[in-house]
Design a protein around this motif. Structure first.
Motif, PDB file in Angstrom:
ATOM      1  N   LEU A  62       0.827  -1.206   0.000  1.00  9.28           N
ATOM      2  CA  LEU A  62       0.000   0.000   0.000  1.00  9.28           C
ATOM      3  C   LEU A  62       0.863   1.258   0.000  1.00  9.28           C
ATOM      4  O   LEU A  62       0.668   2.151  -0.826  1.00  9.28           O
ATOM      5  N   ASN A  63       1.828   1.341   0.903  1.00 12.86           N
ATOM      6  CA  ASN A  63       2.644   2.555   1.007  1.00 12.86           C
ATOM      7  C   ASN A  63       3.542   2.767  -0.202  1.00 12.86           C
ATOM      8  O   ASN A  63       3.673   3.886  -0.686  1.00 12.86           O
ATOM      9  N   LEU A  64       4.174   1.718  -0.687  1.00  8.15           N
ATOM     10  CA  LEU A  64       5.077   1.877  -1.827  1.00  8.15           C
ATOM     11  C   LEU A  64       4.323   2.193  -3.118  1.00  8.15           C
ATOM     12  O   LEU A  64       4.846   2.878  -3.997  1.00  8.15           O
ATOM     13  N   ASP A  65       3.088   1.720  -3.226  1.00  4.25           N
ATOM     14  CA  ASP A  65       2.281   1.988  -4.416  1.00  4.25           C
ATOM     15  C   ASP A  65       1.502   3.291  -4.260  1.00  4.25           C
ATOM     16  O   ASP A  65       1.699   4.235  -5.019  1.00  4.25           O
ATOM     17  N   MET A  66       0.649   3.358  -3.250  1.00  4.93           N
ATOM     18  CA  MET A  66      -0.260   4.490  -3.089  1.00  4.93           C
ATOM     19  C   MET A  66       0.470   5.811  -2.830  1.00  4.93           C
ATOM     20  O   MET A  66       0.049   6.865  -3.303  1.00  4.93           O
ATOM     21  N   ARG A  67       1.549   5.769  -2.099  1.00  8.18           N
ATOM     22  CA  ARG A  67       2.270   7.000  -1.747  1.00  8.18           C
ATOM     23  C   ARG A  67       3.400   7.342  -2.729  1.00  8.18           C
ATOM     24  O   ARG A  67       4.102   8.333  -2.539  1.00  8.18           O
ATOM     25  N   GLN A  68       3.563   6.553  -3.782  1.00  8.56           N
ATOM     26  CA  GLN A  68       4.699   6.756  -4.672  1.00  8.56           C
ATOM     27  C   GLN A  68       4.703   8.136  -5.327  1.00  8.56           C
ATOM     28  O   GLN A  68       5.755   8.770  -5.434  1.00  8.56           O
ATOM     29  N   LYS A  69       3.551   8.634  -5.721  1.00 12.15           N
ATOM     30  CA  LYS A  69       3.497   9.971  -6.333  1.00 12.15           C
ATOM     31  C   LYS A  69       3.902  11.041  -5.324  1.00 12.15           C
ATOM     32  O   LYS A  69       4.614  11.985  -5.667  1.00 12.15           O
ATOM     33  N   ASP A  70       3.450  10.899  -4.069  1.00 14.83           N
ATOM     34  CA  ASP A  70       3.846  11.851  -3.025  1.00 14.83           C
ATOM     35  C   ASP A  70       5.352  11.781  -2.770  1.00 14.83           C
ATOM     36  O   ASP A  70       6.000  12.803  -2.571  1.00 14.83           O
ATOM     37  N   ILE A  71       5.886  10.578  -2.776  1.00 13.49           N
ATOM     38  CA  ILE A  71       7.325  10.384  -2.569  1.00 13.49           C
ATOM     39  C   ILE A  71       8.099  11.040  -3.706  1.00 13.49           C
ATOM     40  O   ILE A  71       9.078  11.759  -3.474  1.00 13.49           O
ATOM     41  N   GLU A  72       7.648  10.816  -4.936  1.00 10.58           N
ATOM     42  CA  GLU A  72       8.313  11.419  -6.093  1.00 10.58           C
ATOM     43  C   GLU A  72       8.316  12.942  -5.990  1.00 10.58           C
ATOM     44  O   GLU A  72       9.337  13.594  -6.239  1.00 10.58           O
ATOM     45  N   SER A  73       7.184  13.518  -5.605  1.00 17.45           N
ATOM     46  CA  SER A  73       7.089  14.977  -5.479  1.00 17.45           C
ATOM     47  C   SER A  73       7.991  15.505  -4.371  1.00 17.45           C
ATOM     48  O   SER A  73       8.707  16.485  -4.558  1.00 17.45           O
ATOM     49  N   ARG A  74       7.952  14.837  -3.236  1.00 15.04           N
ATOM     50  CA  ARG A  74       8.719  15.320  -2.078  1.00 15.04           C
ATOM     51  C   ARG A  74      10.229  15.227  -2.294  1.00 15.04           C
ATOM     52  O   ARG A  74      10.980  16.099  -1.881  1.00 15.04           O
ATOM     53  N   PHE A  75      10.685  14.157  -2.931  1.00 14.32           N
ATOM     54  CA  PHE A  75      12.122  13.929  -3.065  1.00 14.32           C
ATOM     55  C   PHE A  75      12.662  14.234  -4.459  1.00 14.32           C
ATOM     56  O   PHE A  75      13.838  14.024  -4.725  1.00 14.32           O
ATOM     57  N   GLY A  76      11.799  14.743  -5.347  1.00 13.72           N
ATOM     58  CA  GLY A  76      12.240  15.132  -6.684  1.00 13.72           C
ATOM     59  C   GLY A  76      12.754  13.977  -7.510  1.00 13.72           C
ATOM     60  O   GLY A  76      13.700  14.134  -8.283  1.00 13.72           O
ATOM     61  N   ARG A  77      12.149  12.820  -7.352  1.00 11.61           N
ATOM     62  CA  ARG A  77      12.558  11.616  -8.080  1.00 11.61           C
ATOM     63  C   ARG A  77      11.396  11.139  -8.935  1.00 11.61           C
ATOM     64  O   ARG A  77      10.255  11.525  -8.724  1.00 11.61           O
ATOM     65  N   ARG A  78      11.708  10.281  -9.879  1.00 14.71           N
ATOM     66  CA  ARG A  78      10.662   9.635 -10.688  1.00 14.71           C
ATOM     67  C   ARG A  78      10.946   8.139 -10.658  1.00 14.71           C
ATOM     68  O   ARG A  78      11.983   7.687 -11.135  1.00 14.71           O
ATOM     69  N   TYR A  79      10.014   7.394 -10.083  1.00 12.40           N
ATOM     70  CA  TYR A  79      10.197   5.952  -9.975  1.00 12.40           C
ATOM     71  C   TYR A  79       9.324   5.184 -10.965  1.00 12.40           C
ATOM     72  O   TYR A  79       9.818   4.395 -11.731  1.00 12.40           O
ATOM     73  N   ARG A  80       8.038   5.393 -10.884  1.00 10.52           N
ATOM     74  CA  ARG A  80       7.079   4.656 -11.726  1.00 10.52           C
ATOM     75  C   ARG A  80       7.320   3.144 -11.644  1.00 10.52           C
ATOM     76  O   ARG A  80       7.293   2.448 -12.653  1.00 10.52           O
ATOM     77  N   LEU A  81       7.556   2.643 -10.431  1.00  6.87           N
ATOM     78  CA  LEU A  81       7.761   1.213 -10.209  1.00  6.87           C
ATOM     79  C   LEU A  81       6.450   0.586  -9.738  1.00  6.87           C
ATOM     80  O   LEU A  81       5.980   0.891  -8.644  1.00  6.87           O
ATOM     81  N   PRO A  82       5.847  -0.265 -10.553  1.00  5.73           N
ATOM     82  CA  PRO A  82       4.660  -0.976 -10.069  1.00  5.73           C
ATOM     83  C   PRO A  82       5.021  -1.799  -8.834  1.00  5.73           C
ATOM     84  O   PRO A  82       6.120  -2.356  -8.756  1.00  5.73           O
ATOM     85  N   VAL A  83       4.108  -1.839  -7.883  1.00  4.29           N
ATOM     86  CA  VAL A  83       4.327  -2.576  -6.639  1.00  4.29           C
ATOM     87  C   VAL A  83       3.213  -3.602  -6.498  1.00  4.29           C
ATOM     88  O   VAL A  83       2.047  -3.247  -6.336  1.00  4.29           O
ATOM     89  N   PHE A  84       3.591  -4.860  -6.596  1.00  3.76           N
ATOM     90  CA  PHE A  84       2.642  -5.964  -6.541  1.00  3.76           C
ATOM     91  C   PHE A  84       2.667  -6.624  -5.175  1.00  3.76           C
ATOM     92  O   PHE A  84       3.730  -6.734  -4.554  1.00  3.76           O
ATOM     93  N   TYR A  85       1.524  -7.107  -4.750  1.00  6.45           N
ATOM     94  CA  TYR A  85       1.501  -8.047  -3.643  1.00  6.45           C
ATOM     95  C   TYR A  85       1.884  -9.378  -4.281  1.00  6.45           C
ATOM     96  O   TYR A  85       1.439  -9.694  -5.383  1.00  6.45           O
ATOM     97  N   PHE A  86       2.750 -10.156  -3.647  1.00 12.74           N
ATOM     98  CA  PHE A  86       3.337 -11.325  -4.306  1.00 12.74           C
ATOM     99  C   PHE A  86       2.296 -12.301  -4.848  1.00 12.74           C
ATOM    100  O   PHE A  86       2.543 -12.962  -5.857  1.00 12.74           O
ATOM    101  N   THR A  87       1.130 -12.376  -4.225  1.00 11.40           N
ATOM    102  CA  THR A  87       0.112 -13.308  -4.723  1.00 11.40           C
ATOM    103  C   THR A  87      -0.442 -12.869  -6.078  1.00 11.40           C
ATOM    104  O   THR A  87      -0.921 -13.708  -6.845  1.00 11.40           O
ATOM    105  N   GLN A  88      -0.366 -11.576  -6.390  1.00 10.63           N
ATOM    106  CA  GLN A  88      -0.793 -11.119  -7.705  1.00 10.63           C
ATOM    107  C   GLN A  88       0.144 -11.678  -8.776  1.00 10.63           C
ATOM    108  O   GLN A  88      -0.319 -12.122  -9.833  1.00 10.63           O
ATOM    109  N   LEU A  89       1.434 -11.682  -8.511  1.00 11.44           N
ATOM    110  CA  LEU A  89       2.388 -12.233  -9.474  1.00 11.44           C
ATOM    111  C   LEU A  89       2.238 -13.747  -9.598  1.00 11.44           C
ATOM    112  O   LEU A  89       2.330 -14.289 -10.699  1.00 11.44           O
ATOM    113  N   LEU A  90       1.986 -14.402  -8.486  1.00 12.88           N
ATOM    114  CA  LEU A  90       1.748 -15.848  -8.545  1.00 12.88           C
ATOM    115  C   LEU A  90       0.493 -16.143  -9.358  1.00 12.88           C
ATOM    116  O   LEU A  90       0.470 -17.082 -10.151  1.00 12.88           O
ATOM    117  N   GLY A  91      -0.539 -15.340  -9.174  1.00  9.77           N
ATOM    118  CA  GLY A  91      -1.760 -15.513  -9.951  1.00  9.77           C
ATOM    119  C   GLY A  91      -1.513 -15.363 -11.442  1.00  9.77           C
ATOM    120  O   GLY A  91      -2.023 -16.153 -12.247  1.00  9.77           O
TER     121      GLY A  91
END
Length: 121
Positions: A62-91
């Protein structure tokens, strides 16, 4: 977790902070701590060449995905890294469709990455 995801077809990347906490317990009392810790995780993952992150903790997901835009703005970075819960990848590895795995609910859109990898078509 690396062995599990590798067996499912992923290519795990070695990187510092891969098992670090995002500070989820501070989400309500001091979200700036969560942003700082999550920024370190995202920064290290990106520097190591990761194109996404898989988590076993729903709060980290939740934090790495939902807050990523806020993190990018605050720290002047661009990540655009999808963050999966591992069961989504297994699925996905087991042939489940993206809609069955709620991939559309992720804030950082994962479909372009999945399609580039030949997954989720």
């Amino acid at each position: 977790m690396d062995k599990l995801l590798e067996t499912a077809g992923a290519s795990p990347v070695e990187w510092p902070h891969k098992t670090e906490c995002c500070g989820a317990s501070f989400s309500i009392t001091d979200s700036s701590i969560v942003l700082k810790l999550s920024n370190k995780i995202l920064s290290m993952a990106q520097a190591a060449g990761a194109d996404c992150i898989a988590t076993a903790c729903p709060l980290c997901q939740l934090n790495l995905d939902m807050r990523q835009k806020d993190i990018e703005s605050r720290f002047g970075r661009r990540y655009r890294l999808p963050v999966f819960y591992f069961t989504q990848l297994l699925g996905l590895a087991l042939g489940c469709q993206a809609e069955e795995l709620s991939l559309s609910s992720l804030v950082v859109e994962p479909m372009a990455l999945l399609e580039a990898k030949g997954i989720g078509r």
